[in-house]
Design a protein around this motif. Structure first.
Motif, PDB file in Angstrom:
ATOM      1  N   ALA A  91       0.824  -1.217   0.000  1.00 33.04           N
ATOM      2  CA  ALA A  91       0.000   0.000   0.000  1.00 33.04           C
ATOM      3  C   ALA A  91       0.851   1.258   0.000  1.00 33.04           C
ATOM      4  O   ALA A  91       0.401   2.312  -0.451  1.00 33.04           O
ATOM      5  N   ARG A  92       2.083   1.167   0.491  1.00 31.83           N
ATOM      6  CA  ARG A  92       2.931   2.364   0.550  1.00 31.83           C
ATOM      7  C   ARG A  92       3.223   2.914  -0.843  1.00 31.83           C
ATOM      8  O   ARG A  92       3.541   4.097  -1.003  1.00 31.83           O
ATOM      9  N   ASN A  93       3.141   2.048  -1.853  1.00 32.75           N
ATOM     10  CA  ASN A  93       3.385   2.491  -3.230  1.00 32.75           C
ATOM     11  C   ASN A  93       2.096   2.852  -3.963  1.00 32.75           C
ATOM     12  O   ASN A  93       2.118   3.097  -5.166  1.00 32.75           O
ATOM     13  N   HIS A  94       0.986   2.880  -3.227  1.00 34.05           N
ATOM     14  CA  HIS A  94      -0.309   3.161  -3.849  1.00 34.05           C
ATOM     15  C   HIS A  94      -1.048   4.230  -3.048  1.00 34.05           C
ATOM     16  O   HIS A  94      -2.155   4.029  -2.573  1.00 34.05           O
ATOM     17  N   GLN A  95      -0.402   5.387  -2.906  1.00 34.64           N
ATOM     18  CA  GLN A  95      -0.998   6.493  -2.164  1.00 34.64           C
ATOM     19  C   GLN A  95      -1.723   7.475  -3.074  1.00 34.64           C
ATOM     20  O   GLN A  95      -2.601   8.197  -2.629  1.00 34.64           O
ATOM     21  N   TYR A 108      -5.865  -2.152   2.090  1.00 42.99           N
ATOM     22  CA  TYR A 108      -6.290  -0.764   2.215  1.00 42.99           C
ATOM     23  C   TYR A 108      -5.304   0.057   3.039  1.00 42.99           C
ATOM     24  O   TYR A 108      -5.618   1.163   3.466  1.00 42.99           O
ATOM     25  N   GLY A 109      -4.139  -0.507   3.266  1.00 43.98           N
ATOM     26  CA  GLY A 109      -3.102   0.220   3.975  1.00 43.98           C
ATOM     27  C   GLY A 109      -2.689  -0.393   5.282  1.00 43.98           C
ATOM     28  O   GLY A 109      -1.667   0.004   5.864  1.00 43.98           O
ATOM     29  N   ASP A 110      -3.448  -1.385   5.770  1.00 48.95           N
ATOM     30  CA  ASP A 110      -3.097  -1.994   7.053  1.00 48.95           C
ATOM     31  C   ASP A 110      -2.938  -3.507   6.946  1.00 48.95           C
ATOM     32  O   ASP A 110      -3.167  -4.242   7.909  1.00 48.95           O
TER      33      ASP A 110
END
Length: 225
Positions: A91-95, A108-110
């Motif tokens: 997710a860190r590369n999909h902000q 979803y980031g977690d």
């Protein structure tokens, strides 16, 4: 995110991408939408096989727009990677964009979670009442409910009423919007009812009766209407 097994037909990704394009999003990294950028995705990636895409929408409401698109994608049963709730893992590369695919895992980031399972019922109901483009989003909202109410009300069972006007009902059933409810409008109405009945899983005789009404009200209740 490692490739997982495919749980959603590619048709649903295609439908989501068509919705996204109609709603003003940029669709990319897919063979049918500008191709896949060399070096960005590996040769074995689902992007190259037409089973994944990237979605973005620049502007002051970018994040809110992407969160909405994520909700729509989930309603189609698609896996989504997007840093909505944090930046754990991929997710860190999909902000600033969504990754959507037909697999079984979302992030979803977690961390990874099971992707939602899509339901074709709302999509098919929206088709029955002639919603298209950005309005056919597979989410049962007020516009979908209003059009189905108009369809039900204009039947004999509903009293043959046009609560939003004849032209509105004609638009719902796909008839010429001339304000005259004649034979052509009634035929279009019956065809729209049959489409709605198939979506609801009841006998598609083109007559909106008590069984159709009950099935529709169960759908309304499910979506809080």
């Amino acid at each position: 995110m490692a490739l997982s097994k495919q749980i959603t037909p590619a048709t649903w990704l295609n439908r989501f991408m068509a919705w996204a394009k109609a709603a003003g999003y940029h669709v990319g990294e897919h063979p049918a939408y500008g191709g896949v950028t060399p070096g960005v995705h590996t040769r074995g990636s689902w992007h190259n096989d037409g089973l994944a895409a990237d979605i973005n929408k620049n502007g002051p409401r970018e994040r809110a727009e992407l969160v909405h698109a994520m909700t729509v994608a989930a309603s189609f049963g698609l896996a989504v990677i997007f840093a909505r709730d944090g930046v754990v893992g991929v997710a860190r590369n999909h902000q600033g964009h969504l990754h959507v695919d037909v697999g079984e895992w979302s992030n979803y980031g977690d961390g990874n979670v099971r992707a939602a399972r899509g339901d074709a019922k709302v999509w098919n109901l929206q088709g029955a009442v002639h919603l298209d483009g950005a309005d056919r989003d597979n989410l049962y909202g007020p516009n979908t409910d209003k059009r189905l109410y108009a369809l039900a009300a204009s039947s004999t069972h509903g009293g043959g009423r046009h609560p939003y006007g004849v032209k509105f009902t004609q638009d719902v059933v796909g008839a010429r919007t001339d304000g005259k409810w004649g034979g052509a409008s009634r035929s279009a109405h019956d065809a729209a009812v049959a489409d709605a009945q198939r979506a609801l899983g009841v006998h598609d005789d083109g007559v909106w009766g008590s069984a159709t009404d009950r099935a529709w009200r169960l759908v309304r209740k499910l979506y809080g209407r």
